[in-house]
Design an enzyme around this catalytic site. Structure first.
Site, mmCIF file in Angstrom:
data_model
loop_
_atom_site.group_PDB
_atom_site.id
_atom_site.type_symbol
_atom_site.label_atom_id
_atom_site.label_comp_id
_atom_site.label_asym_id
_atom_site.label_seq_id
_atom_site.Cartn_x
_atom_site.Cartn_y
_atom_site.Cartn_z
ATOM 1 N N GLY A 14 0.778 -1.234 0.000
ATOM 2 C CA GLY A 14 0.000 0.000 0.000
ATOM 3 C C GLY A 14 0.811 1.285 0.000
ATOM 4 N N ASN B 240 1.475 3.051 -2.581
ATOM 5 C CA ASN B 240 0.761 3.982 -3.480
ATOM 6 C C ASN B 240 -0.485 4.540 -2.803
ATOM 7 O OD1 ASN B 240 1.985 4.295 -6.269
ATOM 8 N ND2 ASN B 240 2.187 2.093 -5.913
ATOM 9 N N ASN C 283 -5.482 2.800 -13.145
ATOM 10 C CA ASN C 283 -4.537 1.821 -12.603
ATOM 11 C C ASN C 283 -3.117 2.368 -12.712
ATOM 12 O OD1 ASN C 283 -3.556 -0.849 -11.791
ATOM 13 N ND2 ASN C 283 -2.933 -1.122 -13.933
ATOM 14 N N HIS D 215 0.732 1.167 -13.229
ATOM 15 C CA HIS D 215 1.522 0.009 -13.669
ATOM 16 C C HIS D 215 2.999 0.403 -13.642
ATOM 17 C CE1 HIS D 215 2.404 -3.748 -15.609
ATOM 18 N NE2 HIS D 215 3.234 -3.100 -16.395
ATOM 19 N N ASP E 125 -4.036 -3.679 -18.874
ATOM 20 C CA ASP E 125 -3.078 -2.588 -19.116
ATOM 21 C C ASP E 125 -3.256 -1.936 -20.487
ATOM 22 O OD1 ASP E 125 -1.888 -3.015 -16.593
ATOM 23 O OD2 ASP E 125 -0.572 -4.547 -17.418
HETATM 24 C C1 GAR Z 1 3.378 -1.142 -7.380
HETATM 25 O O1 GAR Z 1 4.676 -1.146 -7.887
HETATM 26 C C2 GAR Z 1 2.370 -1.118 -8.522
HETATM 27 O O2 GAR Z 1 2.782 -0.336 -9.600
HETATM 28 C C3 GAR Z 1 2.334 -2.579 -8.895
HETATM 29 O O3 GAR Z 1 2.359 -3.248 -7.658
HETATM 30 C C4 GAR Z 1 3.061 -2.470 -6.685
HETATM 31 C C5 GAR Z 1 2.177 -2.280 -5.484
HETATM 32 O O4 GAR Z 1 2.880 -1.653 -4.429
HETATM 33 N N1 GAR Z 1 1.167 -2.888 -9.691
HETATM 34 C C6 GAR Z 1 1.179 -3.781 -10.659
HETATM 35 O O5 GAR Z 1 2.153 -4.456 -10.953
HETATM 36 C C7 GAR Z 1 -0.130 -3.925 -11.417
HETATM 37 N N2 GAR Z 1 0.057 -4.584 -12.654
HETATM 38 P P1 GAR Z 1 2.129 -0.935 -3.226
HETATM 39 O O6 GAR Z 1 1.141 -1.943 -2.631
HETATM 40 O O7 GAR Z 1 3.241 -0.614 -2.254
HETATM 41 O O8 GAR Z 1 1.445 0.299 -3.738
#
Ligand code: GAR
Length: 208
Positions: A16, A18, A110, A112, A153
């Site tokens: 989490g 982000n 989203n 990515h 995506d």
């Molecule tokens: C982030 O790097 C996000 O961009 C990626 O997962 C991570 C989540 O981190 N998402 C994907 O790969 C989606 N295809 P977080 O839980 O610390 O935000």
């Protein structure tokens, strides 16, 4: 009466960071058109839930393993209960059906961790993305925020930010730098852009 901000649900599955960037942006006044009204986790053990609780944001877990075919029905039920108008997928590791997505047209975004159209699509998530980028030998990677459509995506790009790849990068070091230099920056900005647009549309409807 309806709030003067767009009600946002943030969907998470893991750490989490982000989500935290969105919470911090809201606190700093950088999300004036939106309000993080709900956090939905697909994983009952996600640290993201603690971040939501600490910030006083309602958090619910909807776990595919537990609810099976009811998964999306359950998502829709909680979203409607909280009056959600926009969804931010922030490290959400579950693919949503075309039927679900069509209920929120141009209202789901989203993040990515690559420069789409590189290293994206089915199976490309989390560290796999950075492993693929390093295996290919790209010198620049980054992050993309895009609208969600029925193609994984594949929706229209909203914002991107490039990050230099270092010769001694590991998937972990590249992931960390892309998060810091790109993701935590463009996700709040894109969220504000889309919320602002939705608010404008809402006002347009009201004046009809
Ligand atoms: C982030 O790097 C996000 O961009 C990626 O997962 C991570 C989540 O981190 N998402 C994907 O790969 C989606 N295809 P977080 O839980 O610390 O935000």
């Amino acid at each position: 009466m309806r709030s003067d901000k767009v009600k946002i649900a943030v969907f998470v599955s893991g750490g989490g960071t982000n989500l935290q960037a969105l919470i911090d942006a809201q606190r700093a006044g950088r999300l004036p058109s939106g309000e993080i009204a709900l956090v939905v986790s697909s994983n009952p053990r996600a640290y993201a839930i603690d971040r939501a609780v600490d910030a006083g944001i309602p958090a619910v877990t909807v776990c595919r393993k537990e609810v099976g075919e009811q998964f999306e029905g359950e998502l829709i039920r909680v979203l409607e209960k909280h009056g959600i108008e926009m969804i931010v997928l922030a490290g959400f590791m579950s693919i949503l059906s075309a039927d679900f997505i069509s209920r929120y047209p141009q209202r789901i975004i989203n993040i990515h961790p690559s420069l789409i159209p590189s290293f994206c699509g089915k199976g490309m998530y989390g560290l796999h993305v950075h492993e693929a980028a390093l295996a290919y030998g790209v010198k620049v990677s980054g992050a993309t925020v895009h609208y969600v459509n029925e193609i994984p995506d594949g929706g229209k790009i909203i914002l991107q930010k490039a990050v230099r790849v270092r010769q001694d990068d590991t998937p972990e070091s590249l992931q960390k730098r892309i998060m810091k230099q790109a993701e935590w920056n463009i996700l709040p900005r894109a969220t504000q852009l889309v919320a602002k647009k939705l608010l404008k549309e809402r006002k347009g409807e009201q004046s009809l």
